[in-house]
Each structure stands twice: as structure tokens, then as C-alpha cells.
Scaffold this active site. Structure first.
Site, PDB file in Angstrom:
ATOM      1  N   SER A   1     -31.660  29.568  17.531  1.00  0.00           N
ATOM      2  CA  SER A   1     -30.968  29.211  16.288  1.00  0.00           C
ATOM      3  C   SER A   1     -31.808  29.614  15.071  1.00  0.00           C
ATOM      4  O   SER A   1     -32.132  30.788  14.924  1.00  0.00           O
ATOM      5  CB  SER A   1     -30.625  27.714  16.312  1.00  0.00           C
ATOM      6  OG  SER A   1     -29.678  27.386  15.324  1.00  0.00           O
TER       7      SER A   1
ATOM      8  N   ASP B   1     -20.031  28.384  20.929  1.00  0.00           N
ATOM      9  CA  ASP B   1     -20.970  27.908  19.903  1.00  0.00           C
ATOM     10  C   ASP B   1     -20.209  27.605  18.616  1.00  0.00           C
ATOM     11  O   ASP B   1     -19.614  28.500  18.012  1.00  0.00           O
ATOM     12  CB  ASP B   1     -22.036  28.981  19.645  1.00  0.00           C
ATOM     13  CG  ASP B   1     -23.229  28.462  18.857  1.00  0.00           C
ATOM     14  OD1 ASP B   1     -23.033  27.551  18.028  1.00  0.00           O
ATOM     15  OD2 ASP B   1     -24.341  28.971  19.057  1.00  0.00           O
TER      16      ASP B   1
ATOM     17  N   HIS C   1     -23.805  25.404  21.510  1.00  0.00           N
ATOM     18  CA  HIS C   1     -25.058  25.773  20.834  1.00  0.00           C
ATOM     19  C   HIS C   1     -26.205  25.141  21.616  1.00  0.00           C
ATOM     20  O   HIS C   1     -26.726  24.084  21.250  1.00  0.00           O
ATOM     21  CB  HIS C   1     -25.019  25.265  19.386  1.00  0.00           C
ATOM     22  CG  HIS C   1     -26.070  25.858  18.511  1.00  0.00           C
ATOM     23  ND1 HIS C   1     -26.149  27.202  18.247  1.00  0.00           N
ATOM     24  CD2 HIS C   1     -27.098  25.276  17.815  1.00  0.00           C
ATOM     25  CE1 HIS C   1     -27.162  27.437  17.421  1.00  0.00           C
ATOM     26  NE2 HIS C   1     -27.758  26.274  17.156  1.00  0.00           N
TER      27      HIS C   1
END
Length: 223
Positions: free
Chosen positions: A119, A173, A204
Site C-alpha cells: 500500500s 481491493d 486490501h
């Protein structure tokens, strides 16, 4: 010897380290969030890879109402072209570069160092790795995007033009949409970077078979 300003978790191998993976966490997490994955990577028991999981500094994050949390940079909006505060990205890039240099100063060659991230941490691994002026072993970018959307960073380093890049993304996600990762992949492939893309049926996050794939890739680039 250069010491990094970042606090970190360091996991040493059973024998003296000859390689290193620096793994950057996502927004609001810490190095402790990914440190437990090391035994799940399927690495041989006699590997010589040091794993480093640094903690991002604490700062206010605009999209979270200014709440202070661990963050590599401020996230200003959900617009991919204006999401990342570039000044913050560059400040964290310097801290990550210090972390890499500290490993080099301890005797691990740059081309035996993998820069990885998830991320926000993946954004940092891409941005820093593409601009780093010594050749790295590999760059891993999980569930992330480029700070400039479809645009590569400025001041790209020739040294990492042929460095293997691994991109993974979750097909469900809802934090960093799949298209954001694909946008980065398309930009990299258009510029002839050696990037590998794979998506997984997940949100995610990371999943066990993905970690096994990551472990195989790490072994391959650190041969």
C-alpha cells in the site's frame, strides 16, 4: 557508518546475513504488521537474508480527518493524481535511502537488497527504488500505485532500469482500486521496466499462497 533515523524491527537469519529485504508497511500500520510473514515465505532454513521492517513516522493524515497515525506521507484526497503529498514522499524517500545505505555500510551489497512495500509502503518502494542510484536486487510493490498516477517519478535512475519489479494486487481491493495498480504497471512496462504483475482474489490484504509466491520471487532475485 550511516544510521537510519527510522525505528525498525530487524529479523536476522540463522547465519551471517549476505542479503536484505526492507519491507515498508501501509498507512496506520507499523513494522510489526508484516514482521510475522517471514516464516510464511517458505524460505530454506539456511537462508542468509536479513529482514527489516521499519516504522513510518507519525503524522496527521488529511483524508482521515487530520488524525495522527503512522504514515509515509500525507494522503490529501482519493484522486490518484493528487493523493500523495509529494514533499512527504520525498522526505520518506530520504529516510528509506538512509536505511538502504546503512545496510551497504554493514557489508551487504546494494544488488543483494530488495526494497518491498504494501500500500503506502509499496508506493514508497516503487518511488525510492526507481530513483535509487545503485542497482538493487528487486523492487516489490504490493497493492499500491504511483504517486503520479500514470506518470513515472522524475529523476529516474539508470541503475535500476533492468531491476526486477514484482507487482501484486487484490481483485476486490476497495482501498487502492485494481486499476490504480494496473496504471502503474502500464507506465512501467511502457518505459521497458522488467515488471511482473499478478492479481489475487482478495481485498486490501495479503494471502498465504501470495506469500509463497513472494518467497519464491525473493529467492530468485537474491540468488
Amino acid at each position: 557508518m550511516l544510521m537510519s533515523s527510522l525505528d525498525k524491527i530487524v529479523i536476522e537469519p540463522q547465519k551471517p546475513a549476505t542479503a536484505c529485504v526492507i519491507w515498508l508497511h501501509g498507512l496506520g500500520d507499523s513494522g510489526a504488521g508484516f514482521a510475522p510473514v517471514v516464516p510464511l515465505l517458505g524460505l530454506p532454513s539456511d537462508h542468509a537474508i536479513r529482514f527489516i521492517f521499519p516504522h513510518a513516522p507519525e503524522q496527521a493524515v488529511t483524508i482521515n480527518g487530520g488524525y495522527v497515525m503512522r504514515s509515509w506521507y500525507d494522503i490529501k484526497s482519493m484522486d490518484l493524481h493528487d493523493r500523495a503529498d509529494l514533499q512527504g514522499v520525498i522526505k520518506s524517500e530520504q529516510a528509506v535511502k538512509e536505511l538502504i545505505q546503512a545496510q551497504i555500510d554493514q557489508g551487504i551489497k546494494a544488488d543483494k537488497i530488495v526494497l518491498a512495500g504494501f500500500s503506502q509502503g509499496g508506493v514508497m518502494s516503487l518511488f525510492t527504488g526507481l530513483r535509487f542510484t545503485q542497482k538493487l536486487a528487486g523492487i516489490m510493490a504490493l497493492s499500491c500505485y504511483l504517486p503520479g498516477g500514470e506518470h513515472l517519478p522524475e529523476q529516474l535512475a539508470d541503475e535500476n532500469q533492468t531491476t526486477p519489479i514484482l507487482q501484486h494486487h487484490g481483485e476486490q481491493d476497495d482501498v487502492v482500486p485494481l486499476f490504480a495498480g494496473k496504471m502503474a504497471f502500464d507506465a512501467l512496462t511502457s518505459a521497458h521496466y522488467q515488471t511482473t504483475w499478478k492479481s489475487y482474489p482478495m481485498a486490501h490484504s495479503v494471502m498465504p499462497n501470495q506469500l509463497a509466491d513472494i518467497g519464491q520471487w525473493i529467492q530468485q532475485v537474491l540468488k
